[in-house]
Design an enzyme around this catalytic site. Structure first.
Site, short mmCIF file in Angstrom:
data_model
loop_
_atom_site.label_atom_id
_atom_site.label_comp_id
_atom_site.label_asym_id
_atom_site.label_seq_id
_atom_site.Cartn_x
_atom_site.Cartn_y
_atom_site.Cartn_z
N SER A 5 -42.77 -36.84 12.74
CA SER A 5 -42.63 -37.07 11.42
C SER A 5 -40.93 -37.62 11.13
O SER A 5 -40.27 -36.77 11.44
CB SER A 5 -43.00 -36.07 10.36
OG SER A 5 -42.26 -35.90 9.02
N HIS A 33 -45.55 -40.53 11.95
CA HIS A 33 -46.06 -39.90 10.65
C HIS A 33 -44.78 -40.06 9.33
O HIS A 33 -43.91 -39.89 9.59
CB HIS A 33 -46.41 -38.30 10.78
CG HIS A 33 -46.94 -37.61 9.73
ND1 HIS A 33 -48.12 -37.57 9.27
CD2 HIS A 33 -45.91 -36.78 8.54
CE1 HIS A 33 -48.17 -36.66 8.16
NE2 HIS A 33 -47.06 -36.36 7.99
N ASP A 35 -43.79 -39.49 5.48
CA ASP A 35 -44.29 -38.66 4.27
C ASP A 35 -43.81 -39.23 3.23
O ASP A 35 -42.46 -39.51 2.87
CB ASP A 35 -43.57 -37.60 4.74
CG ASP A 35 -44.12 -36.63 5.45
OD1 ASP A 35 -45.26 -36.35 5.50
OD2 ASP A 35 -43.50 -36.23 6.48
N MET A 37 -43.43 -39.19 -0.71
CA MET A 37 -43.47 -38.13 -1.78
C MET A 37 -42.70 -38.72 -3.19
O MET A 37 -41.72 -39.41 -3.08
CB MET A 37 -42.38 -36.81 -1.51
CG MET A 37 -42.80 -36.21 -0.09
SD MET A 37 -41.72 -34.91 0.24
CE MET A 37 -42.04 -34.72 1.81
N HIS A 66 -48.65 -40.32 4.99
CA HIS A 66 -49.10 -39.06 4.48
C HIS A 66 -48.64 -39.09 2.95
O HIS A 66 -47.49 -39.04 2.56
CB HIS A 66 -48.45 -37.71 4.99
CG HIS A 66 -48.77 -36.62 4.40
ND1 HIS A 66 -48.35 -35.56 4.90
CD2 HIS A 66 -49.80 -36.11 3.37
CE1 HIS A 66 -48.77 -34.45 4.04
NE2 HIS A 66 -49.49 -34.82 3.45
N MET A 68 -47.94 -37.74 -0.53
CA MET A 68 -47.95 -36.70 -1.30
C MET A 68 -47.40 -37.18 -2.75
O MET A 68 -46.32 -36.99 -3.04
CB MET A 68 -46.94 -35.67 -0.69
CG MET A 68 -47.46 -34.83 0.30
SD MET A 68 -46.06 -34.52 1.47
CE MET A 68 -45.68 -36.01 2.40
N MET A 137 -52.63 -28.85 5.92
CA MET A 137 -50.92 -28.58 5.79
C MET A 137 -50.76 -27.00 6.18
O MET A 137 -51.45 -26.31 5.71
CB MET A 137 -50.69 -28.73 4.18
CG MET A 137 -50.61 -30.31 3.87
SD MET A 137 -49.59 -31.15 4.67
CE MET A 137 -47.98 -30.53 4.57
N ASP A 175 -50.07 -30.35 10.00
CA ASP A 175 -48.59 -30.74 9.51
C ASP A 175 -47.81 -29.63 8.93
O ASP A 175 -48.29 -29.04 7.83
CB ASP A 175 -49.02 -31.80 8.32
CG ASP A 175 -47.71 -32.43 8.02
OD1 ASP A 175 -46.55 -32.11 8.69
OD2 ASP A 175 -47.89 -33.45 7.12
C1 DX5 Z 1 -44.03 -31.48 4.83
C2 DX5 Z 1 -44.43 -32.74 5.46
C3 DX5 Z 1 -44.33 -32.78 6.98
C4 DX5 Z 1 -42.98 -32.49 7.56
C5 DX5 Z 1 -43.08 -31.31 8.53
O1 DX5 Z 1 -44.63 -31.93 3.40
O2 DX5 Z 1 -45.65 -33.08 5.16
O3 DX5 Z 1 -44.74 -33.88 7.49
O4 DX5 Z 1 -42.13 -33.55 8.02
O5 DX5 Z 1 -41.96 -31.04 8.99
P1 DX5 Z 1 -41.69 -29.68 9.88
O6 DX5 Z 1 -42.40 -30.15 11.37
O7 DX5 Z 1 -40.34 -29.90 10.22
O8 DX5 Z 1 -42.36 -28.74 9.39
ZN ZN Z 2 -46.55 -34.85 6.36
#
Ligand code: DX5
Ligand code: ZN
Length: 228
Positions: A5, A33, A35, A37, A66, A68, A137, A175
Site C-alpha cells: 500500500s 494498493h 488508498d 480517502m 481502494h 474510502m 478491513m 487490509d
Molecule cells: C487503511 C488503508 C490501508 C493501509 C494499511 O485505511 O486502507 O491500505 O495502507 O496500512 P498498514 O499495512 O500499515 O496497516
Molecule cells: Zn487500503
C-alpha cells in the site's frame, strides 16, 4: 498475492516507490494498493484520480484502488476508466452496489467490495456474487500503521468457505495491520491477497519486505485447514 500500500510510501516519489516493489511474478508486488480517502467517509485525506492517472503511466504493476469515499456510485467509474486493474468500493457507502459492479466491469476493471471491521458479510452475500474481490478491513479504515483486528478472520473463513464450495467466485483480500507477525493467521484463514503498507514501506528494503511476507504465506499454506 502481496499488494504493497503506497499510503506508507513517499507521496512525492510515487514512481520510484512503485519501482521499489516491482519484480518478477512471484517475487515482487502482485498489485499496488492505492488508498483514496476523501475526509468524509474516513477522517483522512489522501489522493484522487489525477494522481492515480499519473501513477498508472509510471508502473506496470496492476493497480488496486481502494476507495474510502462517499458516493462511490458516482466516482468509482473514473478509476476504472483510467486503467486500474481492480477498483474496490465500500459497501457502507455504495447506494447500488450491483449496478456499480456492472459499471466497473463495463469500464474494464475488476470490481471489489470492502467491509469495515464491524460490518457483517451475511446481508451482502447476494451482492458479492457480482464482485471479483472482497476486501476485508482488519483495521478501521483511514490510517496506516494500526493494529490488526483478529476477529475479522471469521469473515475471511466464511468467505473462503463460500468460494471453495462454489457459492462465490472472488479473491479474498485483507487490509490493515498485516506484517510478518499477523500474515500467517490471515493466510491460514484463507486470504488470497494481502495488503501491507507500513510493513513494506516502513522497511529499509521494500522489495525484501515483500519477499519476507510471501515466505510467511507459503509457510502458512502448509498449515491451512482445507477441511473448512
Ligand atoms: C487503511 C488503508 C490501508 C493501509 C494499511 O485505511 O486502507 O491500505 O495502507 O496500512 P498498514 O499495512 O500499515 O496497516
Ligand atoms: Zn487500503
Amino acid at each position: 498475492m502481496i499488494a504493497p500500500s503506497i499510503l506508507s510510501a513517499d507521496f512525492a516519489r510515487l514512481a520510484d516507490e512503485a519501482a521499489a516493489v516491482a519484480g518478477e511474478p512471484g517475487r515482487g508486488a502482485d498489485w499496488l494498493h492505492v488508498d483514496v480517502m476523501d475526509a468524509h467517509f474516513v477522517p483522512n485525506l489522501t489522493l484522487g484520480l489525477p494522481v492515480v492517472e499519473s501513477l498508472l503511466k509510471t508502473t506496470a504493476i496492476p493497480v488496486d484502488c481502494h476507495l474510502m469515499i462517499d458516493d462511490p456510485d458516482r466516482w468509482a467509474i473514473g478509476y476504472a476508466e483510467a486503467g486500474s486493474y481492480n477498483v474496490t468500493v465500500h459497501v457502507e457507502a455504495a447506494r447500488d452496489p450491483v449496478a456499480l459492479a456492472r459499471n466497473l466491469h463495463a469500464a474494464g476493471a475488476k470490481a471489489g467490495l470492502s467491509v469495515k471491521p464491524g460490518t457483517p458479510l451475511e446481508p451482502y452475500l447476494e451482492i458479492l456474487r457480482h464482485y471479483d474481490t472482497l476486501l476485508v478491513m482488519s483495521v478501521e479504515p483511514g490510517f496506516g500503521g494500526q493494529e490488526f483486528i483478529p476477529q475479522v478472520l471469521d469473515k475471511v473463513r466464511t468467505a473462503r468457505r463460500l468460494v471453495d464450495t462454489g457459492h462465490l467466485t472472488l479473491l479474498v483480500e485483507i487490509d490493515g495491520g498485516i506484517n510478518e507477525d499477523t500474515i500467517e493467521a490471515a493466510a491460514e484463514a484463507g486470504v488470497d491477497c494481502f495488503v501491507a503498507g507500513s510493513a513494506v514501506y516502513g522497511a529499509a528494503d521494500p522489495r525484501r519486505a515483500v519477499q519476507a511476507l510471501r515466505e510467511r504465506v507459503l509457510r502458512a499454506s502448509a498449515h491451512r485447514d482445507w477441511s473448512g
